[in-house]
Design a protein around this motif. Structure first.
Motif, PDB file in Angstrom:
ATOM      1  N   ARG A 227       0.839  -1.199   0.000  1.00 39.77           N
ATOM      2  CA  ARG A 227       0.000   0.000   0.000  1.00 39.77           C
ATOM      3  C   ARG A 227       0.876   1.252   0.000  1.00 39.77           C
ATOM      4  NH1 ARG A 227       0.463   1.996   4.943  1.00 39.77           N
ATOM      5  NH2 ARG A 227       1.082   0.456   6.486  1.00 39.77           N
ATOM      6  N   ALA A 228       0.358   2.305  -0.667  1.00 40.81           N
ATOM      7  CA  ALA A 228       1.096   3.566  -0.719  1.00 40.81           C
ATOM      8  C   ALA A 228       1.379   4.025   0.703  1.00 40.81           C
ATOM      9  CB  ALA A 228       0.278   4.606  -1.467  1.00 40.81           C
ATOM     10  N   GLY A 229       2.585   4.462   0.953  1.00 39.64           N
ATOM     11  CA  GLY A 229       2.940   4.970   2.281  1.00 39.64           C
ATOM     12  C   GLY A 229       3.278   3.878   3.277  1.00 39.64           C
ATOM     13  N   MET A 230       3.427   2.632   2.800  1.00 36.78           N
ATOM     14  CA  MET A 230       3.699   1.546   3.747  1.00 36.78           C
ATOM     15  C   MET A 230       5.019   1.753   4.487  1.00 36.78           C
ATOM     16  SD  MET A 230       4.661  -1.687   1.209  1.00 36.78           S
ATOM     17  CE  MET A 230       5.429  -2.745   2.425  1.00 36.78           C
ATOM     18  N   THR A 231       5.966   2.367   3.823  1.00 34.46           N
ATOM     19  CA  THR A 231       7.219   2.701   4.510  1.00 34.46           C
ATOM     20  C   THR A 231       7.990   3.693   3.654  1.00 34.46           C
ATOM     21  OG1 THR A 231       9.160   1.774   5.646  1.00 34.46           O
ATOM     22  CG2 THR A 231       8.612   0.812   3.515  1.00 34.46           C
ATOM     23  N   THR A 232       9.152   4.071   4.157  1.00 33.81           N
ATOM     24  CA  THR A 232      10.076   4.922   3.405  1.00 33.81           C
ATOM     25  C   THR A 232      11.356   4.125   3.212  1.00 33.81           C
ATOM     26  OG1 THR A 232      10.985   5.776   5.455  1.00 33.81           O
ATOM     27  CG2 THR A 232       9.198   7.063   4.416  1.00 33.81           C
ATOM     28  N   PHE A 233      12.264   4.647   2.410  1.00 29.14           N
ATOM     29  CA  PHE A 233      13.532   3.958   2.228  1.00 29.14           C
ATOM     30  C   PHE A 233      14.260   3.832   3.569  1.00 29.14           C
ATOM     31  CE2 PHE A 233      17.997   3.695   0.724  1.00 29.14           C
ATOM     32  CZ  PHE A 233      17.867   2.472   0.092  1.00 29.14           C
ATOM     33  N   GLY A 234      14.214   4.913   4.362  1.00 32.72           N
ATOM     34  CA  GLY A 234      14.842   4.854   5.683  1.00 32.72           C
ATOM     35  C   GLY A 234      14.143   3.834   6.578  1.00 32.72           C
ATOM     36  N   GLY A 235      12.818   3.761   6.488  1.00 41.90           N
ATOM     37  CA  GLY A 235      12.064   2.780   7.287  1.00 41.90           C
ATOM     38  C   GLY A 235      12.450   1.361   6.922  1.00 41.90           C
ATOM     39  N   LEU A 236      12.676   1.132   5.632  1.00 37.46           N
ATOM     40  CA  LEU A 236      13.083  -0.209   5.190  1.00 37.46           C
ATOM     41  C   LEU A 236      14.458  -0.562   5.768  1.00 37.46           C
ATOM     42  CD1 LEU A 236      12.570  -2.683   3.328  1.00 37.46           C
ATOM     43  CD2 LEU A 236      13.879  -1.458   1.588  1.00 37.46           C
ATOM     44  N   LEU A 237      15.370   0.405   5.719  1.00 39.80           N
ATOM     45  CA  LEU A 237      16.713   0.129   6.255  1.00 39.80           C
ATOM     46  C   LEU A 237      16.646  -0.127   7.761  1.00 39.80           C
ATOM     47  CD1 LEU A 237      18.916   2.690   4.291  1.00 39.80           C
ATOM     48  CD2 LEU A 237      18.392   0.300   3.753  1.00 39.80           C
ATOM     49  N   GLU A 238      15.788   0.612   8.452  1.00 39.03           N
ATOM     50  CA  GLU A 238      15.617   0.401   9.903  1.00 39.03           C
ATOM     51  C   GLU A 238      15.078  -1.005  10.171  1.00 39.03           C
ATOM     52  OE1 GLU A 238      16.515   1.115  13.339  1.00 39.03           O
ATOM     53  OE2 GLU A 238      16.760   2.851  12.020  1.00 39.03           O
ATOM     54  N   THR A 239      14.127  -1.449   9.333  1.00 40.99           N
ATOM     55  CA  THR A 239      13.598  -2.817   9.480  1.00 40.99           C
ATOM     56  C   THR A 239      14.702  -3.843   9.238  1.00 40.99           C
ATOM     57  OG1 THR A 239      11.445  -2.051   8.763  1.00 40.99           O
ATOM     58  CG2 THR A 239      11.810  -4.425   8.673  1.00 40.99           C
TER      59      THR A 239
END
Ligand code: NAP
Length: 249
Positions: A227-239
């Motif tokens: 879904r749109a807005g599911m994360t950001t590039f930074g959020g993915l790296l944090e995950t």
């Protein structure tokens, strides 16, 4: 997406023991298609693949047809008469046109968000945004053309999955895998200056399971990404840092 009012799977239960169907994966030995094969076997289907034999072999128990999609489909494939088709390998106009020789009860096509004229950069609002209608031999226009050719041939038996960023095991581009490995290794990590950029992605195993589940049961275009807005590039790296337990900075 439309649910078919009369479910063809109920009308034409195939001869496969256990209630499965003859399911042909166009592709099936590389990334997404490989997961489609696994999902189809798990669902109890009799499974075949059609590839050139360049990217490897399907697993045991899967019938491996050989052929190039830029040529007419081999007679052996037509004679096998697949009831379901999941198309993961269409990259040319000729490939789409040749596939219309099939006559399945359901055809699930893996397209791309690039079929939309407005993507990238988007945003895409729903599935009715205009798709490419030029003759350009480029990825988006070719996918859009293939959708039109196959949609005209198969009508409400045709579903097109407009995929975004597909990630997961066996990704030949190793996109998410690269970050997981690098972050797991720890220490200072150089990252692009785009940490706030929104991104949406889908796990190849989820998309594959869904394609097998809906083939022959649903029709029409579907945007098959996160879904749109599911994360950001930074959020993915944090995950990535959380799941690897690394100490990357
Ligand atoms: N990866 C993504 O992020 C992404 C995003 C949006 C859409 N998509 C779409 O998703 C689909 C699957 O992509 P993928 O990366 O998983 O798979 P892929 O790398 O496109 O794998 C292609 C498969 O098709 C076979 N193949 C390739 N060219 C062929 C030809 N000319 N004739 C017959 N078979 C052929 C390959 O086997 P052989 O080499 O042995 O022939 C392989 O099994 C594609 O349609 C792609 O456009 C992917």
């Amino acid at each position: 997406m439309h649910r078919l009012s009369a479910n063809p799977l109920d009308d034409d239960a195939g001869p496969v023991e256990g209630g499965g169907m003859r399911l042909l994966v166009l592709g099936g030995t590389h990334f997404l298609g490989r997961h489609v094969v696994t999902a189809a076997l798990d669902a109890g289907h009799e499974v075949a693949t059609l590839t050139r034999g360049v990217s490897g072999e399907p697993p045991d128990g899967v019938r491996a047809f050989r052929g190039d999609r830029d040529d007419p489909l081999p007679e052996a494939v037509l004679a096998w008469a697949p009831e379901l088709v999941v198309d993961t390998s269409c990259q040319t106009r000729a490939a789409a046109e040749h596939a219309t020789a099939l006559d399945p009860v359901g055809y699930a096509f893996v397209s791309s968000l690039n079929a939309y004229r407005g993507w990238p950069p988007g945003p895409i609002h729903g599935e009715h945004a205009p798709t490419w209608d030029t003759d350009a031999d480029e990825y988006g226009p070719v996918k859009a053309h293939a959708e039109r050719v196959l949609g005209a041939a198969f009508g409400n038996r045709f579903l097109t999955a407009r995929a975004g960023l597909v990630v997961g095991p066996h990704d030949p581009l190793h996109r998410l895998g690269w970050w997981l490995e690098r972050i797991a290794a720890g220490g200072p990590v150089v990252v692009p200056d785009a940490l706030d950029q929104p991104i949406a992605l889908v796990d190849a195993r989820d998309l594959a399971g869904w394609l097998v589940a809906v083939c022959g049961r649903e029709s029409g275009p579907v945007n098959t990404t996160g879904r749109a807005g599911m994360t950001t590039f930074g959020g993915l790296l944090e995950t990535c840092r959380e799941v690897t337990g690394g100490d990357a900075e």
